[in-house]
Design a protein around this motif. Structure first.
Motif, mmCIF file in Angstrom:
data_model
loop_
_atom_site.group_PDB
_atom_site.id
_atom_site.type_symbol
_atom_site.label_atom_id
_atom_site.label_comp_id
_atom_site.label_asym_id
_atom_site.label_seq_id
_atom_site.Cartn_x
_atom_site.Cartn_y
_atom_site.Cartn_z
ATOM 1 N N ASP A 51 0.847 -1.189 0.000
ATOM 2 C CA ASP A 51 0.000 0.000 0.000
ATOM 3 C C ASP A 51 0.890 1.250 0.000
ATOM 4 O O ASP A 51 1.568 1.533 0.993
ATOM 5 N N ILE A 52 0.887 1.962 -1.103
ATOM 6 C CA ILE A 52 1.733 3.147 -1.255
ATOM 7 C C ILE A 52 1.353 4.217 -0.234
ATOM 8 O O ILE A 52 2.221 4.826 0.398
ATOM 9 N N LEU A 53 0.069 4.440 -0.053
ATOM 10 C CA LEU A 53 -0.372 5.461 0.896
ATOM 11 C C LEU A 53 0.038 5.090 2.320
ATOM 12 O O LEU A 53 0.498 5.949 3.079
ATOM 13 N N ALA A 54 -0.085 3.820 2.680
ATOM 14 C CA ALA A 54 0.322 3.380 4.022
ATOM 15 C C ALA A 54 1.814 3.608 4.233
ATOM 16 O O ALA A 54 2.235 4.022 5.324
ATOM 17 N N ALA A 55 2.620 3.360 3.221
ATOM 18 C CA ALA A 55 4.069 3.586 3.339
ATOM 19 C C ALA A 55 4.355 5.066 3.588
ATOM 20 O O ALA A 55 5.180 5.417 4.442
ATOM 21 N N HIS A 56 3.662 5.942 2.876
ATOM 22 C CA HIS A 56 3.874 7.386 3.037
ATOM 23 C C HIS A 56 3.407 7.871 4.409
ATOM 24 O O HIS A 56 4.115 8.635 5.074
ATOM 25 N N ILE A 57 2.230 7.453 4.809
ATOM 26 C CA ILE A 57 1.695 7.912 6.098
ATOM 27 C C ILE A 57 2.543 7.385 7.247
ATOM 28 O O ILE A 57 2.842 8.119 8.197
ATOM 29 N N THR A 58 2.954 6.123 7.158
ATOM 30 C CA THR A 58 3.810 5.560 8.204
ATOM 31 C C THR A 58 5.123 6.321 8.292
ATOM 32 O O THR A 58 5.591 6.656 9.385
ATOM 33 N N PHE A 59 5.710 6.611 7.153
ATOM 34 C CA PHE A 59 6.932 7.416 7.122
ATOM 35 C C PHE A 59 6.678 8.745 7.835
ATOM 36 O O PHE A 59 7.494 9.194 8.638
ATOM 37 N N GLY A 60 5.547 9.374 7.534
ATOM 38 C CA GLY A 60 5.203 10.654 8.160
ATOM 39 C C GLY A 60 5.102 10.548 9.668
ATOM 40 O O GLY A 60 5.563 11.434 10.396
ATOM 41 N N PHE A 61 4.523 9.459 10.174
ATOM 42 C CA PHE A 61 4.403 9.280 11.620
ATOM 43 C C PHE A 61 5.773 9.037 12.267
ATOM 44 O O PHE A 61 6.045 9.563 13.355
ATOM 45 N N VAL A 62 6.627 8.267 11.608
ATOM 46 C CA VAL A 62 7.975 8.039 12.153
ATOM 47 C C VAL A 62 8.750 9.360 12.180
ATOM 48 O O VAL A 62 9.377 9.711 13.186
ATOM 49 N N GLU A 63 8.678 10.105 11.086
ATOM 50 C CA GLU A 63 9.341 11.407 11.035
ATOM 51 C C GLU A 63 8.738 12.353 12.069
ATOM 52 O O GLU A 63 9.460 13.150 12.690
ATOM 53 N N ALA A 64 7.437 12.265 12.289
ATOM 54 C CA ALA A 64 6.771 13.109 13.284
ATOM 55 C C ALA A 64 7.323 12.834 14.685
ATOM 56 O O ALA A 64 7.549 13.771 15.459
ATOM 57 N N GLY A 65 7.531 11.576 14.994
ATOM 58 C CA GLY A 65 8.110 11.232 16.296
ATOM 59 C C GLY A 65 9.494 11.827 16.464
ATOM 60 O O GLY A 65 9.829 12.391 17.511
ATOM 61 N N TYR A 66 10.285 11.729 15.420
ATOM 62 C CA TYR A 66 11.627 12.305 15.440
ATOM 63 C C TYR A 66 11.546 13.832 15.595
ATOM 64 O O TYR A 66 12.250 14.417 16.420
ATOM 65 N N ASP A 67 10.697 14.468 14.790
ATOM 66 C CA ASP A 67 10.557 15.925 14.849
ATOM 67 C C ASP A 67 10.065 16.390 16.214
ATOM 68 O O ASP A 67 10.548 17.391 16.746
ATOM 69 N N TYR A 68 9.108 15.689 16.769
ATOM 70 C CA TYR A 68 8.561 16.066 18.074
ATOM 71 C C TYR A 68 9.639 15.976 19.154
ATOM 72 O O TYR A 68 9.780 16.875 19.981
ATOM 73 N N TYR A 69 10.405 14.928 19.104
ATOM 74 C CA TYR A 69 11.447 14.702 20.114
ATOM 75 C C TYR A 69 12.601 15.682 19.984
ATOM 76 O O TYR A 69 13.166 16.123 20.977
ATOM 77 N N HIS A 70 12.981 16.050 18.758
ATOM 78 C CA HIS A 70 14.172 16.864 18.535
ATOM 79 C C HIS A 70 13.922 18.363 18.379
ATOM 80 O O HIS A 70 14.873 19.128 18.237
ATOM 81 N N ASN A 71 12.689 18.806 18.364
ATOM 82 C CA ASN A 71 12.383 20.236 18.231
ATOM 83 C C ASN A 71 11.699 20.708 19.499
ATOM 84 O O ASN A 71 10.476 20.590 19.637
#
Length: 126
Positions: A51-71
Motif C-alpha cells: 500500500d503506497i499510501l500506508a508507506a507514506h503515512i507511516t513514514f510521516g508518523f515516524v518522522e513526526a516522532g523524530y521531529d517532536y522529540y528533537h524540536n
C-alpha cells in the motif's frame, strides 16, 4: 507491508540525510532528501505490491516522532507537518498513478509535491 516499508525507509532516510547534511549542508532538506525519500518509499511499495499510501503515512508518523522529540519549541507543529505532508505526497502519488497508470509520472508528482512542500515550509519558518 506498507507500514514496514514506511518504517524501514524512514530509518534509511535518517541515516542518509545525516550524511548528506554533513557533506552538502542544510540545503539537502530542499533538494536531495525529498527525492531520496519519495523514490525509496514509493518504488519499494509499488514493486512489492504494498500500500503506497500506508508507506507514506507511516513514514510521516515516524518522522513526526523524530521531529517532536528533537524540536524543543516547535515539536508538535513540526510533527503535524510531517504527518500532513507525507500523507499529501502519498495521496498525490496514488492519485496520479490512478489517472495516468504511469508509475514514473506518479513518482514525479510525489517528488515535486515534496520539493514544493519543503521549500515552502523552510521559507515560512526560517
Amino acid at each position: 507491508m506498507g507500514y514496514v516499508i514506511g518504517c524501514l525507509v524512514a530509518s534509511l532516510s535518517f541515516l542518509l540525510n545525516r550524511i548528506l547534511i554533513r557533506r552538502v549542508g542544510i540545503q539537502t532538506v530542499i533538494s536531495y532528501s525529498p527525492i531520496l525519500e519519495e523514490v525509496t518509499k514509493t518504488t519499494l511499495a509499488f514493486y512489492l505490491g504494498a500500500d503506497i499510501l500506508a508507506a507514506h503515512i507511516t513514514f510521516g508518523f515516524v518522522e513526526a516522532g523524530y521531529d517532536y522529540y528533537h524540536n524543543r519549541y516547535n515539536g508538535l507543529k513540526a510533527a503535524l507537518f510531517s504527518i500532513a505532508g507525507h500523507s499529501l505526497f502519498g495521496a498525490m502519488t496514488i492519485f496520479i498513478l490512478a489517472i495516468s497508470s504511469s508509475f514514473l509520472l506518479a513518482l514525479a508528482a510525489g517528488i515535486i509535491s515534496h520539493l514544493i512542500w519543503n521549500v515552502t515550509v523552510v521559507r515560512i519558518y526560517s
